[in-house]
Design an enzyme around this catalytic site. Structure first.
Site, mmCIF file in Angstrom:
data_model
loop_
_atom_site.group_PDB
_atom_site.id
_atom_site.type_symbol
_atom_site.label_atom_id
_atom_site.label_comp_id
_atom_site.label_asym_id
_atom_site.label_seq_id
_atom_site.Cartn_x
_atom_site.Cartn_y
_atom_site.Cartn_z
ATOM 1 N N GLY A 69 -16.270 -33.683 54.178
ATOM 2 C CA GLY A 69 -15.030 -33.234 54.793
ATOM 3 C C GLY A 69 -13.973 -34.320 54.737
ATOM 4 N N GLY A 117 -19.746 -32.038 54.095
ATOM 5 C CA GLY A 117 -19.130 -30.745 53.878
ATOM 6 C C GLY A 117 -19.459 -30.132 52.533
ATOM 7 C CD GLU A 140 -23.078 -35.826 57.862
ATOM 8 O OE1 GLU A 140 -22.514 -35.070 57.051
ATOM 9 O OE2 GLU A 140 -24.270 -36.188 57.733
ATOM 10 C CG ASP A 148 -21.184 -31.293 60.481
ATOM 11 O OD1 ASP A 148 -21.468 -32.023 59.505
ATOM 12 O OD2 ASP A 148 -20.023 -30.904 60.725
#
Length: 320
Positions: A69, A117, A140, A148
């Site tokens: 992301g 992402g 992360e 996530d």
């Protein structure tokens, strides 16, 4: 036929295939909110189109499918109190769920860096094609977040405790190993990707010495450990609900911003985590006023998510 959505993501209809190209090669095709808001409705459109039989997603350039992301944008928005920190995570997870429940064949050509992402755009699809250039990771915990985009769903479903290992360490899998562990479904040489796409369109173990947790956020490590434990018993939709709540907790905390500063902005690689030790991240009930994301966001929580076209999903209460 091809269409542009801005210039950051391209859509093309080739025969009966819908082709998505992530088009930010200088940013390693990092995923931002604008791209998400173009990809989601296009997938919905193709899903209903009787003349579209499959979807192919790939990255522009020769380095990355999608490196994650747009962390810098999220960091700036979080510091400014901008709603982007809520909107991006929520809409990204809705997109992840759409991919995971897509009715038509969805083929991700993960030729190059595939992290964060980018994993969310690929791993939930029916087919993931790796090459010798594929570099897969969920890093992360190193920036004060947690794995996530459904990490709580697909990681605990890997063989043994590999998912937990990858989640806690951010260890990078390369090339054919990505297929061997089940994160990719197929493997081809990178120079065969173009011919593979044409064929599709034409169709009617790591050593302990490699690992260190010392630089990871203690809060992220505990969050991630619990996330993977709980995710093993959850559906993808339930995991995405849980992870949205966790993402918002991280946006209100310290470690995400400090991790991004240390790793991506100042690049001093010396984050000042708060708390700075695992023992400092309390899970006791008397720690409600402490910097304790583990307790606050796993204890006695009933979570809901409203996903277009999907009933609201109630996630059971989770007790410590």
């Amino acid at each position: 036929m091809s269409t542009k959505a801005g210039s950051e993501v391209l859509f093309e209809k080739v025969g009966n295939a819908g082709v998505i190209t992530l088009n930010r090669p200088k940013a390693l095709n990092a995923l931002n909110l604008t791209m998400i808001r173009h990809i989601y409705p296009q997938l919905k459109k193709w899903d209903k189109d009787s003349e579209t039989d499959l979807v192919i997603i790939k990255g522009a350039g020769d380095k990355a499918f999608c490196a994650g992301g747009d962390i810098r944008a999220i960091t700036e928005a979080g510091k400014a109190g901008d709603s982007l920190t809520q909107d991006l995570f929520r809409e990204e997870y809705i997109l992840n769920n759409t991919i995971g429940t897509y009715q038509k064949p969805y083929v991700a050509l993960i030729d190059g860096i595939t992290m964060g992402g980018g994993v969310g755009l690929s791993v939930h699809g029916r087919f993931r094609v790796a090459t010798e250039k594929t570099l897969f990771a969920m890093p992360e915990t190193g920036i004060g977040l947690f794995p996530d985009v459904g990490g709580g769903y697909f990681l605990p479903r890997l063989q043994g405790k590999l998912g937990l290992f990858l989640a806690l360490t951010g260890f990078r899998l390369k090339g054919r190993d990505v297929q061997r562990v089940g994160l990719a479904t197929h493997f081809v040489q990178s120079d065969k990707i173009v011919s593979l796409q044409k064929d599709l369109v034409d169709l009617k173990s790591p050593s302990n010495s490699d690992v260190t947790l010392a630089k990871m956020s203690p809060t992220s490590l505990k969050l991630t450990f619990r996330q993977i434990q709980e995710g093993e018993r959850m559906s993808l939709q339930e995991v995405l609900v849980m992870e949205y709540r966790l993402s918002q907790a991280c946006m209100r905390g310290n470690d995400f911003y400090e991790g991004v500063r240390a790793v991506l902005i100042d690049k001093d690689q010396s984050p000042k985590w708060k708390p700075s030790t695992l023992s400092g991240v309390s899970e006791q009930r008397d720690a409600l006023n402490s910097n304790n994301l583990v307790l606050l966001f796993f204890a006695h929580v009933t979570m809901w998510m409203f996903i277009k076209g999907v009933r609201p999903i109630c996630v059971r209460k989770i007790k410590l």
